[in-house]
Design an enzyme around this catalytic site. Structure first.
Site, mmCIF file in Angstrom:
data_model
loop_
_atom_site.group_PDB
_atom_site.id
_atom_site.type_symbol
_atom_site.label_atom_id
_atom_site.label_comp_id
_atom_site.label_asym_id
_atom_site.label_seq_id
_atom_site.Cartn_x
_atom_site.Cartn_y
_atom_site.Cartn_z
ATOM 1 N N CYS A 87 78.189 -11.768 -37.799
ATOM 2 C CA CYS A 87 77.160 -11.162 -36.967
ATOM 3 C C CYS A 87 76.622 -9.895 -37.649
ATOM 4 O O CYS A 87 75.965 -9.990 -38.676
ATOM 5 C CB CYS A 87 77.685 -10.902 -35.558
ATOM 6 S SG CYS A 87 76.360 -10.618 -34.351
ATOM 7 N N HIS A 175 79.822 -15.962 -34.084
ATOM 8 C CA HIS A 175 81.150 -15.356 -33.973
ATOM 9 C C HIS A 175 82.230 -16.436 -33.998
ATOM 10 O O HIS A 175 82.535 -17.053 -32.979
ATOM 11 C CB HIS A 175 81.271 -14.567 -32.664
ATOM 12 C CG HIS A 175 80.488 -13.300 -32.650
ATOM 13 N ND1 HIS A 175 80.984 -12.105 -33.127
ATOM 14 C CD2 HIS A 175 79.242 -13.038 -32.207
ATOM 15 C CE1 HIS A 175 80.082 -11.160 -32.979
ATOM 16 N NE2 HIS A 175 79.003 -11.696 -32.426
ATOM 17 N N GLU A 177 85.310 -15.717 -34.637
ATOM 18 C CA GLU A 177 86.587 -15.023 -34.413
ATOM 19 C C GLU A 177 86.967 -14.887 -32.953
ATOM 20 O O GLU A 177 88.087 -14.473 -32.629
ATOM 21 C CB GLU A 177 86.525 -13.630 -35.062
ATOM 22 C CG GLU A 177 85.869 -12.535 -34.229
ATOM 23 C CD GLU A 177 84.343 -12.591 -34.168
ATOM 24 O OE1 GLU A 177 83.742 -11.618 -33.690
ATOM 25 O OE2 GLU A 177 83.754 -13.615 -34.571
#
Length: 231
Positions: A87, A175, A177
């Site tokens: 990001c 994202h 994660e």
């Protein structure tokens, strides 16, 4: 291996990246830039992961650490470190490589599909991935693909979703994660995002439902990506 994780704000941490590194017993350090943290020597690390944050790359006057980070990223690229930007992290890498970062046509908040490009289907980072898969998004800016980089993932309406520069520098707009707990925390912390009319059509309730439906498979996707990145 020795990994540096750069965190811009406490709420946007490494999530499953940290879980993966712990499970694989890989040494890592987290550098949080919210305080007066100093960047360590680039040569102390083999891999550098740059996480997200609510700031924009062009807000250096408001967030002075972004200037130092830009220098650190450029040095890391020059020394051919393995780098992953997520990001904001991807936007910072794009900027360091001379590409433009600017407001996206819409904010993407929630679950979206991304597709691998021709180069993405051949890229080792996405080995074993289907041509299209679900990802979690939370961003208002986007980036141009830097000169010399390969465009490896796409979506609509924000076209540029991932790129690779050189052998092992990757930028992901989405994202990979996030955990369910992180998404719940972001919804509460960034609640004002849902009051802006140009935002994603997803409501908070819809994001929560979609997260419960997608998060288990998404975690496996993220782990596979990380395994490829650290190989």
């Amino acid at each position: 291996m020795n990994i540096l994780i750069i965190k811009h704000i406490d709420i946007e941490g490494p999530g499953i990246i940290e879980d993966f590194l712990k499970s694989e017993k890989i040494k890592y350090k987290i550098l949080c830039l919210e305080g007066e943290a100093e960047f360590p020597p680039v040569d102390d690390f083999t891999h550098i992961i740059i996480l997200g944050g609510p700031m924009s790359v062009y807000e250096e006057d408001k967030y002075p650490f972004l200037r130092k980070e830009d220098i650190f990223i450029k040095e890391s690229i020059k020394k051919e470190k393995s780098i992953l930007g997520i990001c904001l992290g991807a936007q910072l890498i794009a900027k360091a490589l001379g590409a433009k970062v600017f407001k996206a046509p819409v904010k993407e908040i929630g679950w979206y599909k991304v597709s691998l490009t021709v180069d993405g289907l051949k890229d080792p980072i996405f080995s074993g991935f289907p041509p299209e898969f679900n990802v979690f998004q939370w961003h208002g800016d986007t980036f141009e693909i830097p000169d010399g980089a390969k465009w490896i993932a796409a979506s609509s309406p924000v076209t540029n979703q991932a790129f690779r520069y050189g052998r092992n520098v990757y930028g992901l707009q989405f994202h990979l994660e996030v955990t369910e707990q992180m998404i719940d925390e972001w919804i509460k912390t960034y609640e004002e995002e849902f009051n802006e009319t140009e935002n994603s059509p997803f409501t908070k309730d819809q994001i929560i439902i979609d997260t419960k439906n997608n998060i288990s498979e998404f975690k496996l996707t993220g782990i596979e990506f990380l395994r490829n990145f650290f190989t």
